[in-house]
Design a protein around this motif. Sequence first.
Motif, short mmCIF file in Angstrom:
data_model
loop_
_atom_site.label_atom_id
_atom_site.label_comp_id
_atom_site.label_asym_id
_atom_site.label_seq_id
_atom_site.Cartn_x
_atom_site.Cartn_y
_atom_site.Cartn_z
N UNK A 94 29.02 38.68 42.89
CA UNK A 94 30.21 38.96 42.08
C UNK A 94 30.39 40.48 41.95
N UNK A 95 31.60 40.93 42.30
CA UNK A 95 31.97 42.34 42.11
C UNK A 95 32.87 42.53 40.89
N UNK A 96 33.63 41.49 40.56
CA UNK A 96 34.52 41.49 39.40
C UNK A 96 34.31 40.17 38.66
N UNK A 97 34.57 40.19 37.36
CA UNK A 97 34.46 38.95 36.58
C UNK A 97 35.61 38.02 36.93
N UNK A 98 35.30 36.76 37.16
CA UNK A 98 36.32 35.75 37.45
C UNK A 98 35.67 34.38 37.36
N UNK A 108 37.20 39.25 30.60
CA UNK A 108 38.55 39.11 31.14
C UNK A 108 38.50 39.08 32.65
N UNK A 109 39.24 38.16 33.25
CA UNK A 109 39.27 38.09 34.71
C UNK A 109 39.74 39.41 35.29
N UNK A 110 39.01 39.87 36.31
CA UNK A 110 39.36 41.13 36.95
C UNK A 110 38.56 42.31 36.44
N UNK A 111 37.71 42.10 35.43
CA UNK A 111 36.88 43.18 34.91
C UNK A 111 35.88 43.62 35.98
N UNK A 172 41.09 42.87 47.65
CA UNK A 172 39.93 43.06 46.78
C UNK A 172 39.02 41.84 46.88
N UNK A 173 37.74 42.08 47.22
CA UNK A 173 36.76 41.01 47.26
C UNK A 173 36.19 40.84 45.85
N UNK A 174 36.67 39.85 45.15
CA UNK A 174 36.26 39.61 43.76
C UNK A 174 34.85 39.03 43.72
#
Length: 253
Positions: A94-98, A108-111, A172-174
């Motif tokens: 995971x690179x971003x929260x989702x 929050x999604x996208x953090x 963006x690789x989430x």
Amino acid sequence: MARRKKVYEGKAKILYEGPEPGTLVQYFKDDATAFNAQKRAIIEGKGVLNNRLSEFFMKGLAQIGVPTHFIRRINMREQLIRSVEIIPLEVVVRNYAAGSMSTRLGLEEGTLLPRPIVEFCLKDDALGDPLVSEEHIVAFGWANQQDLDDMVALALRVNDFLSGCFLAVGIKLVDFKIEIGRIWDGDYQRLVVADEISPDSCRLWDMETGQKLDKDVFRRDLGNLTDAYTEVARRLGVLPQNVTPAQKPKLIN
């Protein structure tokens, strides 16, 4: 290809006996599933796109020295792969929260996360692929500590490669998940990336608009899944551009 014996059928792929010992034929279906197969649909063309995209990523990983099970693509829906002993874990980077991380931790999604975070989930549909700790994994013998260290290192190398691929085309690789398998050479084992790498197993967002270009389109009823996957393939150059549609043959007098 001649009809071969089915070895295994999953939600998105079928494995058949390969033409040589130690090989399998992996067939990509058009089936789409979400929420542990509670939501199902047939998405025309999805299997073809995932086959081509997974081939693209597996070849790219091989070029930078990351071992995979991929040998070659056979046709539009099938590829020849090495038979591996799959470790019963999904490796999530995971690179971003989702998704479930946002739900679990109230993010929050996208953090943007402080650093890439590697998580492990037990591959068990009946249990909903639960999150497990390294302590669980070692205690129950799913993998040993050396395996875990190697799996984390492998997953982070895949993350670096995929992040660069997608960044170059404005995506963006989430997060993503991979499976890792063991190949044995006598008593010596080697860990390799297995299964597939495709928009089915990645969260991909357009960097400018935030548009989702992954299976969340299907999960959340956000539009046409084939269009989203086609856009990913187009940007990466996997699909030829400006293709002239095939014309019907003309009779010559």
